[in-house]
Write an enzyme that holds these catalytic residues in place. Structure first.
Site, mmCIF file in Angstrom:
data_model
loop_
_atom_site.group_PDB
_atom_site.id
_atom_site.type_symbol
_atom_site.label_atom_id
_atom_site.label_comp_id
_atom_site.label_asym_id
_atom_site.label_seq_id
_atom_site.Cartn_x
_atom_site.Cartn_y
_atom_site.Cartn_z
ATOM 1 N N HIS A 28 -9.408 3.748 -2.743
ATOM 2 C CA HIS A 28 -10.201 2.546 -2.429
ATOM 3 C C HIS A 28 -10.226 2.361 -0.909
ATOM 4 C CE1 HIS A 28 -10.129 -1.641 -1.070
ATOM 5 N NE2 HIS A 28 -10.922 -1.945 -2.083
ATOM 6 N N ASN A 29 -9.056 2.458 -0.297
ATOM 7 C CA ASN A 29 -9.002 2.276 1.153
ATOM 8 C C ASN A 29 -9.733 3.391 1.888
ATOM 9 O OD1 ASN A 29 -7.311 0.182 0.410
ATOM 10 N ND2 ASN A 29 -5.903 0.501 2.093
ATOM 11 N N GLU B 23 -13.201 2.531 1.869
ATOM 12 C CA GLU B 23 -13.330 1.420 2.839
ATOM 13 C C GLU B 23 -13.437 1.974 4.275
ATOM 14 O OE1 GLU B 23 -10.277 -1.683 2.277
ATOM 15 O OE2 GLU B 23 -9.869 -1.520 4.413
ATOM 16 N N SER C 213 -5.938 -5.339 -3.276
ATOM 17 C CA SER C 213 -6.949 -5.337 -2.212
ATOM 18 C C SER C 213 -7.625 -6.692 -2.087
ATOM 19 C CB SER C 213 -8.030 -4.293 -2.486
ATOM 20 O OG SER C 213 -9.059 -4.434 -1.519
ATOM 21 N N LYS D 138 -5.655 2.761 -5.321
ATOM 22 C CA LYS D 138 -5.728 1.854 -4.162
ATOM 23 C C LYS D 138 -5.901 2.659 -2.869
ATOM 24 C CE LYS D 138 -5.573 -1.912 -1.672
ATOM 25 N NZ LYS D 138 -5.105 -1.723 -0.350
ATOM 26 N N ASN E 60 0.838 -1.207 0.000
ATOM 27 C CA ASN E 60 0.000 0.000 0.000
ATOM 28 C C ASN E 60 0.865 1.245 0.000
ATOM 29 O OD1 ASN E 60 -2.520 -1.126 0.020
ATOM 30 N ND2 ASN E 60 -2.651 -1.215 2.253
HETATM 31 P P1 NAP Z 1 3.114 -8.358 7.344
HETATM 32 O O1 NAP Z 1 2.274 -9.561 7.529
HETATM 33 O O2 NAP Z 1 3.461 -7.539 8.530
HETATM 34 O O3 NAP Z 1 4.458 -8.810 6.610
HETATM 35 C C1 NAP Z 1 5.475 -7.886 6.341
HETATM 36 C C2 NAP Z 1 6.560 -8.579 5.551
HETATM 37 O O4 NAP Z 1 7.534 -7.589 5.205
HETATM 38 C C3 NAP Z 1 7.287 -9.672 6.332
HETATM 39 O O5 NAP Z 1 7.650 -10.669 5.427
HETATM 40 C C4 NAP Z 1 8.506 -8.922 6.859
HETATM 41 O O6 NAP Z 1 9.628 -9.771 7.023
HETATM 42 C C5 NAP Z 1 8.799 -7.993 5.719
HETATM 43 N N1 NAP Z 1 9.525 -6.818 6.163
HETATM 44 C C6 NAP Z 1 9.142 -5.929 7.117
HETATM 45 N N2 NAP Z 1 10.061 -4.945 7.222
HETATM 46 C C7 NAP Z 1 11.024 -5.228 6.338
HETATM 47 C C8 NAP Z 1 12.225 -4.585 5.987
HETATM 48 N N3 NAP Z 1 12.595 -3.435 6.569
HETATM 49 N N4 NAP Z 1 12.996 -5.150 5.035
HETATM 50 C C9 NAP Z 1 12.629 -6.302 4.449
HETATM 51 N N5 NAP Z 1 11.493 -6.973 4.729
HETATM 52 C C10 NAP Z 1 10.688 -6.422 5.666
HETATM 53 O O7 NAP Z 1 2.456 -7.335 6.297
HETATM 54 P P2 NAP Z 1 1.308 -7.596 5.227
HETATM 55 O O8 NAP Z 1 -0.006 -7.478 5.905
HETATM 56 O O9 NAP Z 1 1.625 -8.798 4.427
HETATM 57 O O10 NAP Z 1 1.458 -6.273 4.333
HETATM 58 C C11 NAP Z 1 2.424 -6.143 3.307
HETATM 59 C C12 NAP Z 1 1.989 -4.983 2.429
HETATM 60 O O11 NAP Z 1 0.696 -5.268 1.893
HETATM 61 C C13 NAP Z 1 1.845 -3.656 3.165
HETATM 62 O O12 NAP Z 1 2.194 -2.591 2.311
HETATM 63 C C14 NAP Z 1 0.365 -3.597 3.472
HETATM 64 O O13 NAP Z 1 -0.098 -2.291 3.663
HETATM 65 C C15 NAP Z 1 -0.202 -4.207 2.201
HETATM 66 N N6 NAP Z 1 -1.558 -4.762 2.312
HETATM 67 C C16 NAP Z 1 -1.950 -5.478 3.406
HETATM 68 C C17 NAP Z 1 -3.240 -5.994 3.450
HETATM 69 C C18 NAP Z 1 -3.710 -6.811 4.618
HETATM 70 O O14 NAP Z 1 -4.930 -7.053 4.695
HETATM 71 N N7 NAP Z 1 -2.840 -7.278 5.496
HETATM 72 C C19 NAP Z 1 -4.118 -5.772 2.377
HETATM 73 C C20 NAP Z 1 -3.678 -5.058 1.266
HETATM 74 C C21 NAP Z 1 -2.392 -4.553 1.236
HETATM 75 P P3 NAP Z 1 10.030 -10.416 8.459
HETATM 76 O O15 NAP Z 1 9.433 -11.777 8.466
HETATM 77 O O16 NAP Z 1 11.507 -10.411 8.419
HETATM 78 O O17 NAP Z 1 9.471 -9.505 9.528
#
Ligand code: NAP
Length: 466
Positions: free
Chosen positions: A186-187, A190, A129, A183, A103
């Site tokens: 969209h949020n 939401e 999304s 996006k 995002n």
């Molecule tokens: P998450 O579960 O917290 O996972 C974050 C990932 O990023 C983990 O693999 C983490 O690795 C890695 N990471 C964090 N900091 C890092 C760094 N400095 N360098 C390298 N890797 C790093 O997050 P998520 O929910 O999957 O979200 C990921 C993205 O998708 C975000 O931009 C979020 O806004 C977006 N998003 C999320 C959702 C949702 O519903 N969750 C929906 C749409 C979009 P480690 O294992 O090493 O911590």
């Protein structure tokens, strides 16, 4: 031969996206900063593991990919994206492509593109999304890039996206930051929709004195009507869930402090910057902030009683509430699309608004029955970039606005807060006034700051005889 695509970040979204890509027949090389997570992910992949190549470093990841390379980044927005981009850069070659599926703030996407200018390495901003289920089984994907880049990423992104009537919910919405901008809005929508649904819940809980279970049944009924939407469906579901520990509805023991990660605030700010305020989103962001001020709320509730407030509720309150939510939702969508149209014009993205409505019909969090009509409205062209001028929505708003007015009036009188529904009505009443009150603002500005004003009866620039 190397893997079709690389993916960095095996968190909630990245792990599910990787499995989705693998299930669609592509090979994926994956990398995660914390290596244990990669091992756990591979164990959970079961029969899809054969399509996946775990790697232990960015160098290994890059070496595992077929050239020219495509690498998806699914890490938190901001510094993590920059650090991964900068670490990858020396390992990549001209023609390689990084795809930021997180995002991102679209301003950062624009800035990253300028940083990469002249390297021959591409950057695609793709908003995804649908939460974890969407990522795994079909999200809605909003892409910003050149046509040539889209032709490279589209076979994978279109295949993994949700399908609506067999059409993929993935589309190129313009160049550079267009995908992340859409996006973000969209949020924002939401946020507004969730806030309005929670306001309706609050009115039934605090105004009518109903239990979570009873309110859940109302939401379930609403989901079969004009309010049909994923968010209404899950609201009905969560209200019905029982908690063993408290022996009551789980929602009753969840602390009323809402979290947020930034996209709501970005939406509200970008819409303001464009002069197309998304007041329902502003209200929703503010309400989440207020929800976090627990100590102050407690202190003020000790000082200020609801003395003078009327009771809430009449025989037709629930029917009126359904229509009030319809009006509020339409205002939120109209504001969101209005901001997207303005950004599209400013950045010359040429965002296909009908396509935006179409790809929001499946996979994403704000999918709702109304989006069919919105797609049709935009296909036919919408005057003043505002959905509410369209003949498909005029009859709905004409019926729903009196109900919204009734609900806002009754809630204000009863001292029950409904900031997003109130903001929707205030915006609607303002945007439908041919003659507003800004003439007085102009007079005040000229009085204290000699800012000048225009007249309705003469052309030119004037000052008042103050
Ligand atoms: P998450 O579960 O917290 O996972 C974050 C990932 O990023 C983990 O693999 C983490 O690795 C890695 N990471 C964090 N900091 C890092 C760094 N400095 N360098 C390298 N890797 C790093 O997050 P998520 O929910 O999957 O979200 C990921 C993205 O998708 C975000 O931009 C979020 O806004 C977006 N998003 C999320 C959702 C949702 O519903 N969750 C929906 C749409 C979009 P480690 O294992 O090493 O911590």
């Amino acid at each position: 031969m190397g893997a079709s695509v690389g993916l960095i970040g095996l968190g909630v979204m990245g792990a599910n996206l990787a499995l989705n890509i693998a299930e669609n027949g592509f090979t994926v090389a994956v990398y995660n900063r914390t290596l244990e997570r990669t091992a756990t992910f591979m164990e959970s992949a079961d029969e899809l593991a054969a399509q996946l190549t775990p790697t232990g470093s960015l160098e290994e990841l890059v070496a595992s990919l077929a050239a020219p390379r495509m690498i998806i980044l699914m890490v938190p927005a901001g510094a993590a994206v920059d650090s991964q981009m900068r670490a990858l850069l020396p390992l990549l070659e001209p023609g390689d492509l990084m795809i930021d599926c997180g995002n991102a703030d679209f301003n950062e996407t624009q800035r990253r593109l300028s940083e990469l200018d002249g390297t021959g390495i591409g950057w695609v901003g793709a908003g995804v999304s649908g939460g974890s289920d969407g990522a795994r089984f079909g999200p809605s994907i909003m892409v910003g890039c050149t046509q040539a880049e889209y032709e490279r990423v589209s076979p994978i992104l279109s295949a993994i996206a949700a399908k609506h009537d067999d059409v993929s919910c993935c589309a190129r919405l313009g160049t550079d930051g267009a995908g992340h901008f859409v996006k973000t809005l969209h949020n924002g929508i939401e946020y507004a929709d969730m806030q309005m649904l929670s306001e309706a819940y609050g009115l039934m809980r605090d105004g009518l004195g109903w239990s979570a279970g009873d309110i859940g049944e109302v939401f379930a009924r609403w989901n079969d009507g004009v309010l049909n939407a994923y968010l209404v469906e899950i609201t009905a579901n969560v209200l019905a869930v029982h908690d063993e520990a408290s022996n009551g509805p789980i929602v009753d023991v969840i602390a009323d402090r809402a979290g947020q990660k930034g996209t709501g605030t970005w939406s509200a700010i970008e819409a303001q910057k464009l002069g197309r305020p998304a007041t329902t989103v502003e209200a929703a962001v503010s309400a989440r902030c207020v929800s976090s001020q627990g100590a102050l709320r407690s202190a003020l509730s000790d000082v200020y009683s609801s003395e003078g407030a009327t009771g809430f509720g009449a025989d037709d309150t629930v029917e009126a509430l359904e229509l009030a939510l319809l009006a509020g939702r339409l205002c939120a969508y109209a504001q969101g699309f209005n901001a997207i149209a303005a950004a599209s014009e400013l950045h010359q993205w040429n965002v296909p608004l009908a396509r935006v409505a179409e790809i929001w019909r499946a996979g994403c969090i704000i999918r709702s029955r109304l989006l069919d009509d919105m797609a049709e409205a935009f296909q036919g062209g919408v005057a003043h970039d505002n959905l509410l001028t369209n003949e498909l929505f005029v009859p709905q708003m004409t019926v729903a606005i009196p109900a919204l007015r009734q609900i806002v009036g009754d809630s204000v009188a009863a001292g029950l807060p409904i900031p997003a529904l109130s903001a929707a009505l205030a915006w609607f009443d303002g945007i439908r006034q041919p003659r507003g009150t800004a003439n007085l603002i102009q007079a005040q500005r000229d009085f204290f700051g000699s800012h000048s004003f225009e007249r309705t009866d003469q052309s030119g620039i004037f000052h008042g005889p103050w």
